[in-house]
Design an enzyme around this catalytic site. Structure first.
Site, PDB file in Angstrom:
ATOM      1  N   LYS A 211      21.005  58.059  37.980  1.00 57.70           N
ATOM      2  CA  LYS A 211      21.911  57.183  37.065  1.00 57.70           C
ATOM      3  C   LYS A 211      20.871  55.865  36.621  1.00 57.70           C
ATOM      4  O   LYS A 211      20.312  55.080  37.123  1.00 57.70           O
ATOM      5  CB  LYS A 211      22.933  56.308  37.899  1.00 57.70           C
ATOM      6  CG  LYS A 211      23.858  55.333  37.043  1.00 57.70           C
ATOM      7  CD  LYS A 211      25.109  54.980  37.719  1.00 57.70           C
ATOM      8  CE  LYS A 211      25.849  54.119  37.115  1.00 57.70           C
ATOM      9  NZ  LYS A 211      26.876  53.650  37.871  1.00 57.70           N
ATOM     10  N   LYS A 234      21.537  45.406  36.133  1.00 65.93           N
ATOM     11  CA  LYS A 234      21.724  46.304  37.392  1.00 65.93           C
ATOM     12  C   LYS A 234      20.272  46.969  37.535  1.00 65.93           C
ATOM     13  O   LYS A 234      20.124  48.131  38.110  1.00 65.93           O
ATOM     14  CB  LYS A 234      22.862  47.171  37.186  1.00 65.93           C
ATOM     15  CG  LYS A 234      24.047  46.723  36.933  1.00 65.93           C
ATOM     16  CD  LYS A 234      25.181  47.604  37.287  1.00 65.93           C
ATOM     17  CE  LYS A 234      26.648  46.838  37.189  1.00 65.93           C
ATOM     18  NZ  LYS A 234      27.648  47.727  37.370  1.00 65.93           N
ATOM     19  N   GLU A 250      14.593  61.283  43.178  1.00 63.81           N
ATOM     20  CA  GLU A 250      15.597  60.662  43.559  1.00 63.81           C
ATOM     21  C   GLU A 250      16.775  62.037  43.855  1.00 63.81           C
ATOM     22  O   GLU A 250      17.562  61.960  45.054  1.00 63.81           O
ATOM     23  CB  GLU A 250      16.648  59.968  42.419  1.00 63.81           C
ATOM     24  CG  GLU A 250      15.970  58.569  42.327  1.00 63.81           C
ATOM     25  CD  GLU A 250      16.254  57.542  43.396  1.00 63.81           C
ATOM     26  OE1 GLU A 250      17.219  58.004  44.006  1.00 63.81           O
ATOM     27  OE2 GLU A 250      16.042  56.418  42.875  1.00 63.81           O
ATOM     28  N   LYS A 265      23.234  60.749  34.564  1.00 59.88           N
ATOM     29  CA  LYS A 265      23.943  59.601  33.892  1.00 59.88           C
ATOM     30  C   LYS A 265      23.193  58.610  33.305  1.00 59.88           C
ATOM     31  O   LYS A 265      22.429  58.029  33.976  1.00 59.88           O
ATOM     32  CB  LYS A 265      25.124  59.015  34.552  1.00 59.88           C
ATOM     33  CG  LYS A 265      26.297  58.210  33.833  1.00 59.88           C
ATOM     34  CD  LYS A 265      27.186  57.485  34.862  1.00 59.88           C
ATOM     35  CE  LYS A 265      28.193  56.631  33.976  1.00 59.88           C
ATOM     36  NZ  LYS A 265      28.948  56.052  34.915  1.00 59.88           N
ATOM     37  N   SER A 291      30.815  56.361  28.325  1.00 61.41           N
ATOM     38  CA  SER A 291      31.719  55.780  27.399  1.00 61.41           C
ATOM     39  C   SER A 291      31.200  55.551  26.026  1.00 61.41           C
ATOM     40  O   SER A 291      31.497  55.443  24.951  1.00 61.41           O
ATOM     41  CB  SER A 291      32.440  54.770  27.971  1.00 61.41           C
ATOM     42  OG  SER A 291      31.215  53.608  28.335  1.00 61.41           O
TER      43      SER A 291
END
Length: 341
Positions: A211, A234, A250, A265, A291
């Site tokens: 992510k 973040k 990961e 993502k 989105s």
């Protein structure tokens, strides 16, 4: 300039191509369909659904045309629609009022929170629909981060402990797939252990293995009410979008810790990462059409700059061509309705 008769060129073209005329296979709709390598179906889709408190009809998300926040009753109706359209899974995300948010995201541990109530209601009405629940604290914290904030820094290990509790209450409510999207180290192993110890070992884990810290989440944060509260960014826990090999590390770690499925993502800007993960790991690999990706297509379509349906089908097919087992997409009901006609 002298133009040769086409019949004079035919032997030369046949010699150059070895007689292989690929256009022959493209000349009819039926022949194009006959040899099609990649096809998208309703069974490839997961529909992200936003849930809000209160009653009443669907509440539009302004920055995501065609997407709504549903009451719990409305979420049940969305699940019924998904079932009828043969969409196998819906993913639930809560829109929490600021009054429900605090520094530690304690509402995430409330067994009667929005997600848990919606999960129980959907499972009672539509038990055959799969439910994916997000495990992260950002819809519940007053600072908008995915974990606990201490002295301005998101702390890993204390956050993992809370995430385990969040996963447990969601599984107890009837969630089928736990989706840790927080990007804390070690959370998959700890959640898997917590589920097993609670005799919830059949609950699946779809890890957000790769992510990335991305601008493509902006309209999602509008939808869950986090955009106005997020303090800072973040990047200390979500991945740097410049890195590809790191995604493989990961994913390998999450698989070793017990993930049943993995995810990339955002999706479209990271199809190279998706393909590498599919080739590297013998495990179902999903992609999230974020989105921001959705909103870009919808905004262009609203202005007449492109054909919405053609664009959504082309892009979703690209995910499948890249190797995705399935796609989380806000287009899911629109696409599935086309297939049902």
């Amino acid at each position: 300039m002298h133009r040769r008769d086409p019949s004079e060129l035919t032997p030369a073209i046949d010699a150059a191509t070895g007689g292989r005329r690929y256009r022959r296979l493209r000349q009819h709709d039926w022949s194009r369909r006959l040899i099609r390598e990649t096809q998208i179906a309703s069974s490839d889709l997961i529909w992200p659904v936003f849930v809000r408190d209160g009653d009443g009809g669907p509440e539009p998300v302004e920055s995501m045309p065609g997407v709504f926040r549903y009451s719990v009753k409305g979420a049940v109706e969305a699940a019924l629609r998904a079932r009828d359209l043969e969409i196998p899974v819906i993913a639930l995300f809560p829109f929490n009022d600021t009054a429900c948010r605090d520094e530690d995201g304690s509402e995430a541990l409330n067994p009667d929170n929005l997600v848990c109530r919606a999960t129980r209601a959907i499972k009672a009405a539509v038990p055959e629909i799969g439910i994916l629940c997000d495990v992260a604290l950002d819809p519940y914290t007053s600072h908008g981060h995915d974990g606990l904030l201490r002295n301005g820094r998101v702390v890993n290990d204390a956050t993992v402990e809370v995430l385990c509790q969040q996963a447990l209450i969601q599984a107890q409510a009837g969630c089928d797939i736990i989706g840790p999207s927080d990007m804390m180290d070690g959370r998959i192993a700890m959640i898997r252990s917590a589920l097993d110890e609670a005799h919830l070992g059949d609950t699946m884990i779809m890890s957000y293995a790769a992510k990335y810290a991305s601008v493509f989440y902006a309209t999602f944060r509008d939808a869950v009410g986090s955009s106005g509260v997020l303090k800072g960014d973040k990047r200390t826990y979500q991945m740097d979008y410049c890195n590809g090999a790191e995604a493989l590390r990961e994913a390998a770690q999450d698989i070793a810790e017990g993930a049943d499925m993995i995810m990339v993502k955002p999706g479209l800007p990271y199809l190279d990462v998706l393909t590498r993960m599919v080739q590297e790991f013998n495990l179902p690999c999903f992609a999230y059409q974020t989105s921001g990706e959705y909103s870009m297509i919808m905004a262009a379509a609203e202005r007449g700059w492109l054909d919405r349906d053609a664009a959504m089908l082309e892009v979703l097919t690209a995910y499948k061509r890249a190797g995705a087992s399935g796609i989380l997409s806000y287009f899911a009901p629109m696409v599935a309705e086309r297939f049902s006609k």
